[in-house]
Design a protein around this motif. Structure first.
Motif, PDB file in Angstrom:
ATOM      1  N   ILE A 135       3.634  69.407  -4.245  1.00 27.17           N
ATOM      2  CA  ILE A 135       3.075  68.736  -3.074  1.00 27.17           C
ATOM      3  C   ILE A 135       1.583  69.002  -2.907  1.00 27.17           C
ATOM      4  O   ILE A 135       0.822  68.118  -2.498  1.00 27.17           O
ATOM      5  N   GLY A 136       1.146  70.212  -3.235  1.00 30.43           N
ATOM      6  CA  GLY A 136      -0.278  70.514  -3.107  1.00 30.43           C
ATOM      7  C   GLY A 136      -1.131  69.666  -4.036  1.00 30.43           C
ATOM      8  O   GLY A 136      -2.162  69.120  -3.630  1.00 30.43           O
ATOM      9  N   ALA A 137      -0.699  69.541  -5.278  1.00 30.18           N
ATOM     10  CA  ALA A 137      -1.455  68.759  -6.256  1.00 30.18           C
ATOM     11  C   ALA A 137      -1.474  67.274  -5.885  1.00 30.18           C
ATOM     12  O   ALA A 137      -2.493  66.592  -6.038  1.00 30.18           O
ATOM     13  N   ILE A 138      -0.342  66.770  -5.378  1.00 26.86           N
ATOM     14  CA  ILE A 138      -0.273  65.354  -4.995  1.00 26.86           C
ATOM     15  C   ILE A 138      -1.200  65.074  -3.818  1.00 26.86           C
ATOM     16  O   ILE A 138      -1.951  64.084  -3.816  1.00 26.86           O
ATOM     17  N   THR A 139      -1.174  65.939  -2.820  1.00 23.14           N
ATOM     18  CA  THR A 139      -2.048  65.765  -1.658  1.00 23.14           C
ATOM     19  C   THR A 139      -3.514  65.812  -2.071  1.00 23.14           C
ATOM     20  O   THR A 139      -4.329  64.988  -1.650  1.00 23.14           O
ATOM     21  N   GLN A 140      -3.857  66.781  -2.916  1.00 26.06           N
ATOM     22  CA  GLN A 140      -5.233  66.932  -3.397  1.00 26.06           C
ATOM     23  C   GLN A 140      -5.689  65.688  -4.153  1.00 26.06           C
ATOM     24  O   GLN A 140      -6.834  65.241  -4.035  1.00 26.06           O
ATOM     25  N   LEU A 141      -4.780  65.090  -4.921  1.00 27.21           N
ATOM     26  CA  LEU A 141      -5.102  63.917  -5.706  1.00 27.21           C
ATOM     27  C   LEU A 141      -5.531  62.738  -4.825  1.00 27.21           C
ATOM     28  O   LEU A 141      -6.491  62.029  -5.124  1.00 27.21           O
ATOM     29  N   PHE A 142      -4.814  62.533  -3.714  1.00 32.61           N
ATOM     30  CA  PHE A 142      -5.060  61.366  -2.872  1.00 32.61           C
ATOM     31  C   PHE A 142      -6.176  61.559  -1.841  1.00 32.61           C
ATOM     32  O   PHE A 142      -6.782  60.579  -1.395  1.00 32.61           O
ATOM     33  N   LEU A 143      -6.454  62.793  -1.448  1.00 35.31           N
ATOM     34  CA  LEU A 143      -7.410  63.044  -0.367  1.00 35.31           C
ATOM     35  C   LEU A 143      -8.783  62.385  -0.556  1.00 35.31           C
ATOM     36  O   LEU A 143      -9.312  61.773   0.382  1.00 35.31           O
ATOM     37  N   PRO A 144      -9.409  62.484  -1.728  1.00 32.51           N
ATOM     38  CA  PRO A 144     -10.750  61.877  -1.867  1.00 32.51           C
ATOM     39  C   PRO A 144     -10.773  60.369  -1.643  1.00 32.51           C
ATOM     40  O   PRO A 144     -11.809  59.807  -1.284  1.00 32.51           O
ATOM     41  N   PHE A 145      -9.648  59.711  -1.830  1.00 34.49           N
ATOM     42  CA  PHE A 145      -9.597  58.254  -1.717  1.00 34.49           C
ATOM     43  C   PHE A 145      -9.349  57.770  -0.291  1.00 34.49           C
ATOM     44  O   PHE A 145      -9.652  56.616   0.030  1.00 34.49           O
ATOM     45  N   VAL A 146      -8.785  58.635   0.561  1.00 36.18           N
ATOM     46  CA  VAL A 146      -8.375  58.179   1.898  1.00 36.18           C
ATOM     47  C   VAL A 146      -9.074  58.898   3.050  1.00 36.18           C
ATOM     48  O   VAL A 146      -8.927  58.528   4.206  1.00 36.18           O
ATOM     49  N   THR A 147      -9.849  59.944   2.742  1.00 36.67           N
ATOM     50  CA  THR A 147     -10.504  60.700   3.807  1.00 36.67           C
ATOM     51  C   THR A 147     -11.678  59.917   4.394  1.00 36.67           C
ATOM     52  O   THR A 147     -12.549  59.441   3.658  1.00 36.67           O
ATOM     53  N   ILE A 148     -11.680  59.799   5.705  1.00 35.98           N
ATOM     54  CA  ILE A 148     -12.759  59.122   6.424  1.00 35.98           C
ATOM     55  C   ILE A 148     -14.025  59.963   6.343  1.00 35.98           C
ATOM     56  O   ILE A 148     -13.997  61.167   6.590  1.00 35.98           O
ATOM     57  N   ARG A 149     -15.136  59.328   6.016  1.00 35.09           N
ATOM     58  CA  ARG A 149     -16.414  60.030   5.974  1.00 35.09           C
ATOM     59  C   ARG A 149     -17.235  59.678   7.202  1.00 35.09           C
ATOM     60  O   ARG A 149     -17.348  58.522   7.577  1.00 35.09           O
ATOM     61  N   GLU A 150     -17.785  60.720   7.824  1.00 40.01           N
ATOM     62  CA  GLU A 150     -18.573  60.513   9.042  1.00 40.01           C
ATOM     63  C   GLU A 150     -19.926  59.908   8.686  1.00 40.01           C
ATOM     64  O   GLU A 150     -20.633  60.389   7.800  1.00 40.01           O
ATOM     65  N   ARG A 151     -20.299  58.868   9.385  1.00 46.46           N
ATOM     66  CA  ARG A 151     -21.578  58.207   9.113  1.00 46.46           C
ATOM     67  C   ARG A 151     -22.413  58.147  10.375  1.00 46.46           C
ATOM     68  O   ARG A 151     -21.868  58.110  11.455  1.00 46.46           O
TER      69      ARG A 151
END
Length: 210
Positions: A194-210
């Motif tokens: 589960i840790g590796a799967i979560t880590q894999l997807f995080l960069p693609f779905v995390t909102i970036r503050e602008r």
């Protein structure tokens, strides 16, 4: 070993920043999380580590499963204090939306009786759980109690989400198993992946503050 995984900022962002998109992402992620839980329950080949702990405590204390889950949540929230984590709208929504979605899917999906279908459900459930976690945590509106512990340790130690999440899941699993909680193939698969799967997807779905 130093992780080479990119660090993702998971700190909470005010709800006034892109509220519509972030709230939609939050509720979608929580609904998918509840769905993933239902898939794993219907597979009937092992509980997730946290539910192994809840099951073990229920057997030892004689309390209801729901009461044990609530008390565990309070204890986990107390661990947020030294990590300087703050609850947000996502923390509250976590309880309500997940509970509703898991009940709906459980009502629609019968228990699996055929091993290949059980394996399909457990693998799908674990992968969906990692994706759903990344989606709702990535909305940065406040994680649920258990994921807040994960993101807090990630922020304070600099360790990857994969390492932190896997460490927590394995630790919880060990305690739950010692207390007599139900463990199976699905439990092992969840804990180690589960840790590796979560880590894999995080960069693609995390909102970036602008």
């Amino acid at each position: 070993m130093v992780s080479t995984s990119p660090k993702v900022d998971l700190s909470s962002v005010p709800v006034t920043v892109r509220p519509a998109a972030r709230l939609a992402q939050l509720f979608a992620g929580l609904a998918l999380y509840g769905t993933s839980m239902a898939l794993m329950v219907r597979a009937e080949i092992g509980l997730s580590p946290w539910d192994v702990l809840h099951d073990g405590l229920t057997q030892r204390l004689g309390w209801s499963f729901g009461a044990i889950t609530a008390v565990t949540s309070v204890i986990v929230l107390a661990l947020w204090v030294p990590l300087r984590q703050r609850p947000g709208i996502g923390t509250v929504a976590n309880v309500v939306v997940i509970a509703l979605s898991v009940d709906v899917v459980l009502g629609l999906l019968p228990p699996a009786q055929w091993l290949p279908w059980q394996l399909t459900l457990i693998v799908s459930g674990v992968v969906l759980n990692g994706l759903a976690t990344a989606i709702y945590v990535g909305a940065r509106l406040g994680p649920g109690p258990r994921d807040g512990l994960m993101t807090g340790l990630h922020a304070r130690t600099g360790w990857s989400v994969r390492l932190v999440r896997t460490g927590i899941e394995i630790g919880v699993l060990a305690v739950g198993w010692t207390l007599g909680g139900s463990v199976g193939l699905g439990t092992v698969l969840y804990a180690v992946s589960i840790g590796a799967i979560t880590q894999l997807f995080l960069p693609f779905v995390t909102i970036r503050e602008r």
